[in-house]
Each structure stands twice: as C-alpha cells, then as structure tokens.
Design a protein around this motif. Structure first.
Motif, short mmCIF file in Angstrom:
data_model
loop_
_atom_site.label_atom_id
_atom_site.label_comp_id
_atom_site.label_asym_id
_atom_site.label_seq_id
_atom_site.Cartn_x
_atom_site.Cartn_y
_atom_site.Cartn_z
N LEU A 188 0.86 -1.19 0.00
CA LEU A 188 0.00 0.00 0.00
C LEU A 188 0.89 1.23 0.00
CD1 LEU A 188 -2.76 -0.91 2.61
CD2 LEU A 188 -3.11 -0.43 0.17
N ASN A 189 0.54 2.20 -0.83
CA ASN A 189 1.30 3.43 -0.92
C ASN A 189 0.32 4.60 -0.81
OD1 ASN A 189 4.04 4.36 -1.44
ND2 ASN A 189 3.16 5.37 -3.23
N TYR A 190 0.60 5.53 0.11
CA TYR A 190 -0.28 6.69 0.30
C TYR A 190 0.49 7.95 -0.04
CZ TYR A 190 -3.91 9.69 2.08
OH TYR A 190 -4.90 10.64 2.18
N ASP A 191 -0.08 8.79 -0.89
CA ASP A 191 0.54 10.04 -1.32
C ASP A 191 -0.27 11.21 -0.73
OD1 ASP A 191 1.62 12.22 -2.68
OD2 ASP A 191 1.78 11.12 -4.57
N PHE A 192 0.40 12.07 0.01
CA PHE A 192 -0.25 13.19 0.69
C PHE A 192 -0.36 14.43 -0.19
CE2 PHE A 192 1.06 10.48 4.12
CZ PHE A 192 0.07 10.62 5.08
N GLU A 193 -0.26 14.27 -1.51
CA GLU A 193 -0.33 15.39 -2.44
C GLU A 193 -1.62 16.19 -2.24
OE1 GLU A 193 -0.09 16.28 -7.22
OE2 GLU A 193 -0.14 14.22 -6.51
N GLY A 194 -1.48 17.51 -2.22
CA GLY A 194 -2.64 18.39 -2.07
C GLY A 194 -3.08 18.61 -0.64
N THR A 195 -2.33 18.09 0.33
CA THR A 195 -2.65 18.29 1.74
C THR A 195 -1.55 19.14 2.37
OG1 THR A 195 -1.43 16.39 2.64
CG2 THR A 195 -3.65 15.96 1.78
N ALA A 196 -1.66 19.38 3.68
CA ALA A 196 -0.63 20.12 4.40
C ALA A 196 0.70 19.37 4.39
CB ALA A 196 -1.08 20.38 5.84
N LEU A 197 0.68 18.07 4.13
CA LEU A 197 1.89 17.25 4.08
C LEU A 197 2.31 16.95 2.65
CD1 LEU A 197 1.00 14.74 6.94
CD2 LEU A 197 2.52 16.73 7.07
N ASP A 198 1.99 17.85 1.73
CA ASP A 198 2.31 17.68 0.30
C ASP A 198 3.79 17.33 0.13
OD1 ASP A 198 1.89 17.58 -2.41
OD2 ASP A 198 1.88 19.75 -2.68
N LEU B 250 4.98 14.26 0.90
CA LEU B 250 5.21 13.06 1.70
C LEU B 250 4.48 11.87 1.09
CD1 LEU B 250 6.31 11.77 4.35
CD2 LEU B 250 4.14 12.41 5.42
N ARG B 251 5.17 10.73 1.05
CA ARG B 251 4.56 9.45 0.65
C ARG B 251 4.96 8.41 1.68
NH1 ARG B 251 6.57 11.20 -4.06
NH2 ARG B 251 8.25 9.68 -4.07
N TYR C 142 10.01 11.89 0.89
CA TYR C 142 9.57 13.29 0.88
C TYR C 142 10.23 14.01 -0.30
CZ TYR C 142 8.36 17.97 2.31
OH TYR C 142 7.84 19.24 2.34
N ASP C 143 9.40 14.63 -1.13
CA ASP C 143 9.89 15.45 -2.23
C ASP C 143 10.07 16.87 -1.71
OD1 ASP C 143 9.68 13.30 -4.01
OD2 ASP C 143 7.65 13.86 -4.63
N PHE C 144 11.31 17.32 -1.61
CA PHE C 144 11.59 18.68 -1.14
C PHE C 144 11.16 19.72 -2.17
CE2 PHE C 144 14.49 16.10 1.35
CZ PHE C 144 14.22 16.58 2.61
N ARG D 173 10.74 19.79 -6.96
CA ARG D 173 10.58 18.91 -8.11
C ARG D 173 11.85 18.15 -8.46
NH1 ARG D 173 11.08 20.86 -13.58
NH2 ARG D 173 12.59 22.54 -13.59
N HIS D 174 12.97 18.49 -7.82
CA HIS D 174 14.25 17.83 -8.13
C HIS D 174 14.71 16.86 -7.03
CE1 HIS D 174 14.99 20.20 -11.70
NE2 HIS D 174 14.71 21.31 -11.02
N TRP D 175 14.57 17.22 -5.78
CA TRP D 175 15.17 16.46 -4.67
C TRP D 175 14.14 15.63 -3.91
CZ3 TRP D 175 20.21 15.85 -4.21
CH2 TRP D 175 21.05 16.79 -4.81
N THR D 176 14.48 14.35 -3.66
CA THR D 176 13.65 13.44 -2.87
C THR D 176 14.53 12.68 -1.89
OG1 THR D 176 12.11 13.11 -4.72
CG2 THR D 176 12.07 11.46 -2.96
N ALA D 177 14.09 12.64 -0.64
CA ALA D 177 14.74 11.81 0.38
C ALA D 177 13.82 10.63 0.67
CB ALA D 177 14.97 12.61 1.66
N GLN D 178 14.41 9.47 0.86
CA GLN D 178 13.60 8.27 1.10
C GLN D 178 14.30 7.36 2.10
OE1 GLN D 178 11.67 6.55 -2.29
NE2 GLN D 178 11.85 4.48 -1.48
N ILE D 179 13.49 6.68 2.90
CA ILE D 179 14.00 5.67 3.82
C ILE D 179 13.14 4.41 3.64
CG2 ILE D 179 12.63 6.47 5.79
CD1 ILE D 179 15.15 5.70 7.51
#
Length: 126
Positions: free
Chosen positions: A39-49, A51-52, A82-84, A86-92
């Motif tokens: 399951l993958n949840y994308d917080f796009e369009g929320t206060a946590l835009d 974050l996945r 987390y997409d900082f 359009r270029h940078w993403t950090a992931q764990i």
C-alpha cells in the motif's frame, strides 16, 4: 496495481509454481506459493504535500529439498519519502520491519533470510 482512492495505491501479486525435476519430484528450494501486497499513500494536495508512506508484506510458502522442509515465512516492509521540490527526494526503506528470523532455504546447509535493514537515499531528478 490499483488505485483505491486518488491517494491510496495497492499493488498485489501471487505466484503459484509447480516446478518438477526430471523424475517428477518437486524441485528443490522453490516455494510453491509466493504472495506480496504493498500500500502506498501520497499526501499530495494536503498540508503534508510531498510526503509518501508505504507498507507491505511478502510471503513465501514452504519449500523442500529431499527430506528437508523449509517452513513458510512472512515479512513486512515500510517506506517513507519526501519530495523537497521537483528535483530532490529523500527516502527511507525498512525491510523486514519486525526483524523476523526465518530460514530462507536449505540444501547441504540452511540459510537464514535477511534481517532488518534500513536504507536511506537522496535522489535528484533532472
């Protein structure tokens, strides 16, 4: 892959394998059943835009090698990114979250499966 909502995506898989050797015996070290779900949840369009979050399970059925039977096992995994911009993403990623101890296969020796691992990454998109 299926979108359950605009933000929640499910990916699931199942495999049935009936591998046989030349004598029509079940092939060694190959589980008959394997399944996974993510399951993958994308917080796009929320206060946590940006974050996945994701979580899933992987299951391997029992396997055999002659008289040796390797029991089935199930492990869980998790991810946060987390997409900082359009270029940078950090992931764990955390594999085998509960640090399940299991035997992955046996032939002359038995081999334990991977223990918990935590992997961080930073990526740049051009």
């Amino acid at each position: 892959m299926s979108y359950l909502t605009d933000a929640l995506k499910l990916t699931a898989a199942y495999t049935y394998t009936d591998a046989r050797d030349k004598d029509d015996n079940r092939k060694a070290l190959i589980p008959r059943h394997m399944a996974s779900a993510w399951l993958n949840y994308d917080f796009e369009g929320t206060a946590l835009d940006g974050l996945r979050l994701g979580a899933g399970i992987r299951h391997a059925g029992e396997s055999v090698d002659g008289d040796i039977t390797v029991p089935d096992y199930t492990v869980g995994d998790a991810m946060a990114s987390y997409d900082f911009n359009r270029h940078w993403t950090a992931q764990i990623n955390v594999n085998n979250v509960t640090d399940e101890e299991y035997v992955a296969s046996c032939d002359f020796w038995c081999y334990y499966g991977e223990s918990r691992s935590v992997i961080g990454s930073l990526s740049y998109r051009w």
